[in-house]
Enzyme design. Structure first.
Site, PDB file in Angstrom:
ATOM      1  N   HIS A  49      96.266  40.429 -25.045  1.00 23.36           N
ATOM      2  CA  HIS A  49      96.090  38.965 -25.122  1.00 23.36           C
ATOM      3  C   HIS A  49      95.551  38.414 -23.824  1.00 23.36           C
ATOM      4  O   HIS A  49      96.299  37.845 -23.048  1.00 23.36           O
ATOM      5  CB  HIS A  49      97.430  38.307 -25.437  1.00 23.36           C
ATOM      6  CG  HIS A  49      97.307  36.920 -25.976  1.00 23.36           C
ATOM      7  ND1 HIS A  49      97.292  35.804 -25.163  1.00 23.36           N
ATOM      8  CD2 HIS A  49      97.196  36.469 -27.234  1.00 23.36           C
ATOM      9  CE1 HIS A  49      97.207  34.713 -25.923  1.00 23.36           C
ATOM     10  NE2 HIS A  49      97.146  35.097 -27.175  1.00 23.36           N
ATOM     11  N   PHE A  50      94.432  38.413 -23.544  1.00 28.16           N
ATOM     12  CA  PHE A  50      93.272  39.116 -24.064  1.00 28.16           C
ATOM     13  C   PHE A  50      92.776  39.998 -22.936  1.00 28.16           C
ATOM     14  O   PHE A  50      92.680  39.509 -21.815  1.00 28.16           O
ATOM     15  CB  PHE A  50      92.195  38.119 -24.475  1.00 28.16           C
ATOM     16  CG  PHE A  50      92.665  37.095 -25.480  1.00 28.16           C
ATOM     17  CD1 PHE A  50      92.810  37.435 -26.814  1.00 28.16           C
ATOM     18  CD2 PHE A  50      92.991  35.806 -25.074  1.00 28.16           C
ATOM     19  CE1 PHE A  50      93.230  36.489 -27.737  1.00 28.16           C
ATOM     20  CE2 PHE A  50      93.416  34.874 -25.993  1.00 28.16           C
ATOM     21  CZ  PHE A  50      93.546  35.195 -27.326  1.00 28.16           C
TER      22      PHE A  50
END
Length: 141
Positions: A49-50
């Site tokens: 993420h991410f």
């Protein structure tokens, strides 16, 4: 009064990797608590993420706020040794992304209490800038 990790773990049951509060700077049992989360690139959630642009998930910011509020609720004499559960999340808003290297200030003021249920007005800020806010309902069991 300042609480470190050991003191926080004596109040709430969360442990690594789900303990999202590094310290409690101040608190008044049943009234309010102020804590901090130092956001590190090594957090396990950043792997997905991410990867190209790491951002702390909003749901985990809300969880960190709930943990701070739970410290305030479970510090009350009648709640010691119990567990705090989510009863609800209302009016959640996300205003600023939280990235590695930032220090997240977590504040929760208990605005309503009735028996084992409490409602907290919670805000998360980075350098005074609002990152997230919500009203959180706690159920003590």
């Amino acid at each position: 009064m300042m609480l470190g990790i050991k003191e926080i773990q004596e109040i709430i049951p969360h442990r690594h990797p789900f303990l999202l509060v590094d310290c409690i700077e101040e608190f008044e049992p049943g009234v309010r608590a102020v804590g901090y989360k130092c956001v590190s690139y090594n957090e396990p959630f950043f792997q997905g993420h991410f990867p190209a642009e790491p951002v702390m998930p909003g749901v985990l910011i809300i969880e960190a706020l709930a943990q701070v509020g739970t410290v305030a609720m479970l510090s009350m004499e009648e709640n010691k040794g119990k567990i705090g559960y989510f009863g609800g999340i209302d009016k959640a808003k996300f205003k600023h992304k939280v990235i590695p290297g930032e220090r997240l200030k977590l504040e929760c003021e208990i605005i309503k209490r009735k028996g084992p249920v409490g409602v907290g007005k919670a805000t998360a800020t980075v350098d005074g800038k609002l990152a997230a806010s919500a009203e959180l309902t706690f159920m003590i069991g």
